[in-house]
Design an enzyme around this catalytic site. Structure first.
Site, mmCIF file in Angstrom:
data_model
loop_
_atom_site.group_PDB
_atom_site.id
_atom_site.type_symbol
_atom_site.label_atom_id
_atom_site.label_comp_id
_atom_site.label_asym_id
_atom_site.label_seq_id
_atom_site.Cartn_x
_atom_site.Cartn_y
_atom_site.Cartn_z
ATOM 1 N N ASP A 136 0.647 -0.706 -0.137
ATOM 2 C CA ASP A 136 0.223 -0.195 -0.129
ATOM 3 C C ASP A 136 0.802 0.967 -0.283
ATOM 4 O O ASP A 136 2.386 1.352 0.262
ATOM 5 C CB ASP A 136 -0.838 -0.504 1.504
ATOM 6 C CG ASP A 136 -1.841 1.309 1.185
ATOM 7 O OD1 ASP A 136 -2.274 1.798 0.155
ATOM 8 O OD2 ASP A 136 -2.388 1.973 2.204
ATOM 9 N N ASP A 185 0.116 5.199 0.918
ATOM 10 C CA ASP A 185 -0.696 6.027 1.881
ATOM 11 C C ASP A 185 -0.639 4.800 3.318
ATOM 12 O O ASP A 185 -1.452 4.395 3.691
ATOM 13 C CB ASP A 185 -1.816 7.137 1.858
ATOM 14 C CG ASP A 185 -1.322 7.651 0.895
ATOM 15 O OD1 ASP A 185 -0.721 8.365 0.858
ATOM 16 O OD2 ASP A 185 -2.706 7.332 -0.305
#
Length: 257
Positions: A11, A13
């Site tokens: 991922d 953020d």
């Protein structure tokens, strides 16, 4: 027997960056993947930006991620729709990340008899566009949304995101959307196909239990939760499933690659 990991999904953020700043260890993590020549993708449910945009934003944070190593919910949505139907007419509510992905998948964007209404994230939702989407769905267009996230982060606080607007349209049409982005394993499966990876040899790093870890678990991946984003250590116990590993940050994974 220890699971051999030969590909990584991460991922963005909360894992690699936070509010425009690289998280300690993120650059070393990416460098190690490149040194070992391991296939990887950086994932995001954000459908506003194109991979080129995101690559530039990451570079401004000191992270070198080529655009072909970025996989967005917009790309996953366009890829999914292209695999599901020969009809390539869509009405899109979103920004460049979504419209570019749909164009590149061969879709014509139109308000005239579209096969799909595709809802993505935008910083300025238009009531006119939402009204058009409602009427097209009631007229028979199939309802697709890039991701279910109800809010998105900004420096001034959360703002309504795709999931919230999808709820509005669902209430007006009595038609539920099909969400392609995380936690739908479809997004991860298409990502693995893109880099030629297999679930039994792929690891996923995320900061959210309800999207990243759930998608990774349902896709059969080795899951690593980092505590630099949305989930605290205490909150893990509230979920009926567990990540395989929990780390303070992405820095803890560098020596595991």
């Amino acid at each position: 027997m220890t699971q051999e990991i030969t590909a990584w999904l991460s991922d963005m953020d909360g894992v690699l960056v936070h509010e425009g700043h690289a998280i300690d260890g993120a650059a070393a993590f990416l460098d190690r993947l490149c040194e070992k020549d391991l296939p990887f993708l950086v994932l995001t449910n954000n459908s506003i930006f194109t991979p080129r945009d995101l690559s530039a934003r990451l570079a401004s944070s000191g992270l070198n991620v080529p655009e072909d190593r970025i996989w967005t919910s917009a790309l996953a949505t366009a890829t999914f729709l292209a695999s599901q139907s020969e009809e390539r007419r869509a009405f899109a509510v979103g920004e460049a990340g979504l419209t570019t992905a749909l164009h590149e998948a061969g879709f014509v964007l139109t308000e005239e008899n579209p096969d799909f209404v595709v809802l993505g994230e935008t910083r300025t939702y238009s009531f006119e566009a939402i009204t058009k989407a409602v009427r097209l769905i009631l007229g028979g267009a199939r309802f697709i949304a890039t991701n279910p996230d109800p809010t998105g982060p900004t420096k001034d606080g959360p703002l309504p995101a795709t999931g919230s607007v999808a709820a509005l349209i669902k209430h007006a049409t009595n038609r539920a959307p099909y969400y392609v982005g995380k936690p739908n394993p479809v997004m991860l499966r298409h990502a693995m196909n893109k880099i030629g990876a297999h679930s039994e040899n792929t690891a996923l790093v995320g900061d959210r239990m309800d999207t990243d870890i759930l998608a990774g678990m349902e896709s059969g991946l080795l899951t690593h939760l980092v505590l630099t984003g949305s989930t605290s250590r205490d909150e893990i116990q509230r979920f009926p499933y567990r990540p395989a590993h929990v780390h303070d940050s992405i820095a803890d994974l560098v020596d595991l690659i």
